[in-house]
Write a protein that holds these residues in place. Structure first.
Motif, mmCIF file in Angstrom:
data_model
loop_
_atom_site.group_PDB
_atom_site.id
_atom_site.type_symbol
_atom_site.label_atom_id
_atom_site.label_comp_id
_atom_site.label_asym_id
_atom_site.label_seq_id
_atom_site.Cartn_x
_atom_site.Cartn_y
_atom_site.Cartn_z
ATOM 1 N N LEU A 1 2.152 10.826 9.121
ATOM 2 C CA LEU A 1 1.947 12.016 8.361
ATOM 3 C C LEU A 1 1.764 13.155 9.251
ATOM 4 O O LEU A 1 0.794 13.063 9.856
ATOM 5 C CB LEU A 1 0.716 11.995 7.345
ATOM 6 C CG LEU A 1 0.397 12.969 6.632
ATOM 7 C CD1 LEU A 1 1.559 13.475 5.520
ATOM 8 C CD2 LEU A 1 -0.657 12.883 5.677
ATOM 9 N N ARG B 1 -1.562 6.657 4.532
ATOM 10 C CA ARG B 1 -0.171 5.990 4.535
ATOM 11 C C ARG B 1 0.108 5.936 2.811
ATOM 12 O O ARG B 1 1.040 6.233 2.556
ATOM 13 C CB ARG B 1 -0.115 4.947 4.965
ATOM 14 C CG ARG B 1 -0.211 4.914 6.700
ATOM 15 C CD ARG B 1 0.540 3.529 7.353
ATOM 16 N NE ARG B 1 -0.428 2.371 6.929
ATOM 17 C CZ ARG B 1 -1.573 2.081 7.738
ATOM 18 N NH1 ARG B 1 -1.867 2.749 8.828
ATOM 19 N NH2 ARG B 1 -1.897 0.761 7.180
ATOM 20 N N ALA C 1 0.729 9.389 1.554
ATOM 21 C CA ALA C 1 1.955 9.876 2.122
ATOM 22 C C ALA C 1 3.071 9.541 1.133
ATOM 23 O O ALA C 1 4.297 10.007 1.028
ATOM 24 C CB ALA C 1 2.178 9.766 3.479
#
Length: 209
Positions: free
Chosen positions: A142, A186, A189
């Motif tokens: 990210l 994560r 994202a």
């Protein structure tokens, strides 16, 4: 200044590689992570370089990507962190891991590096907290573009609050703050979401639990 070298590896050991560039052998200091990556490469390779010049020596430091080079440049701006300590940190932490450790305030992760004690690790976390947006890449996880990194890449208030709650819940379950932060990042994202339980469950799956 030598900014990049392209050539054939002659030898790599003890976190140093000899690169043959048109018949001239350059000794380049590298991180343990980069050494491992170079070991799996064949033929011609390119290394981004930083050169430090002193009265009695010129030393080259090499990096396979911009993220590691930029992380090195940031690390050596910290008081008490020289090139050797910076390379030691990058030997145990990728730029992505380093970013997560700084965002999470996890000095223990930084202190895993050889020769880096808790005081220096705390200084790294504190001093780089405002600069971490300058790391150009997070290994594809990210991207962080500015000082909004502390709120997981500039999430709005509600999403940032949910993000923080998920990280805190995972920490309370016994996971390290940096590990939890990375997993929730994560999840955010990939899918986002507005349900705390679902986010925690997805983060646990990310960590292989």
């Amino acid at each position: 200044m030598i900014a990049q070298l392209r050539g054939t590896i002659v030898r790599t050991d003890d976190q140093q590689t000899i690169l043959d560039v048109q018949g001239v052998g350059y000794a380049v200091n590298i991180s343990g992570r980069t050494q491992g990556q170079l070991g799996a490469m064949a033929g011609e390779v390119a290394l981004l370089t930083e050169m430090q010049v002193r009265e009695d020596s010129m030393t080259l430091f090499g990096f396979l990507d911009l993220a590691e080079r930029d992380a090195f440049r940031l690390l050596i701006t910290v008081q008490g962190v020289g090139a050797k300590a910076a390379m030691a940190i990058l030997s145990v932490l990728s730029p992505s891991d380093l970013t997560n450790a700084i965002i999470a305030g996890d000095k223990a992760m930084v202190a895993r590096a050889d020769g880096v004690g808790p005081k220096i690790a705390q200084r790294v976390v504190n001093e780089l907290g405002e600069k971490i947006g300058k790391i150009t890449s997070l290994g594809g996880a990210l991207a962080i573009g500015d000082s909004a990194a502390g709120t997981a890449g500039g999430l709005d208030g509600a999403a940032a609050g949910l993000f923080g709650d998920a990280v805190s819940a995972l920490v309370n379950l016994g996971y390290g703050r940096a590990e939890a932060h990375s997993a929730v990042m994560r999840v955010q994202a990939k899918a986002g979401g507005d349900n705390l339980s679902d986010m925690i469950a997805a983060a646990l799956r990310e960590m292989g639990t």
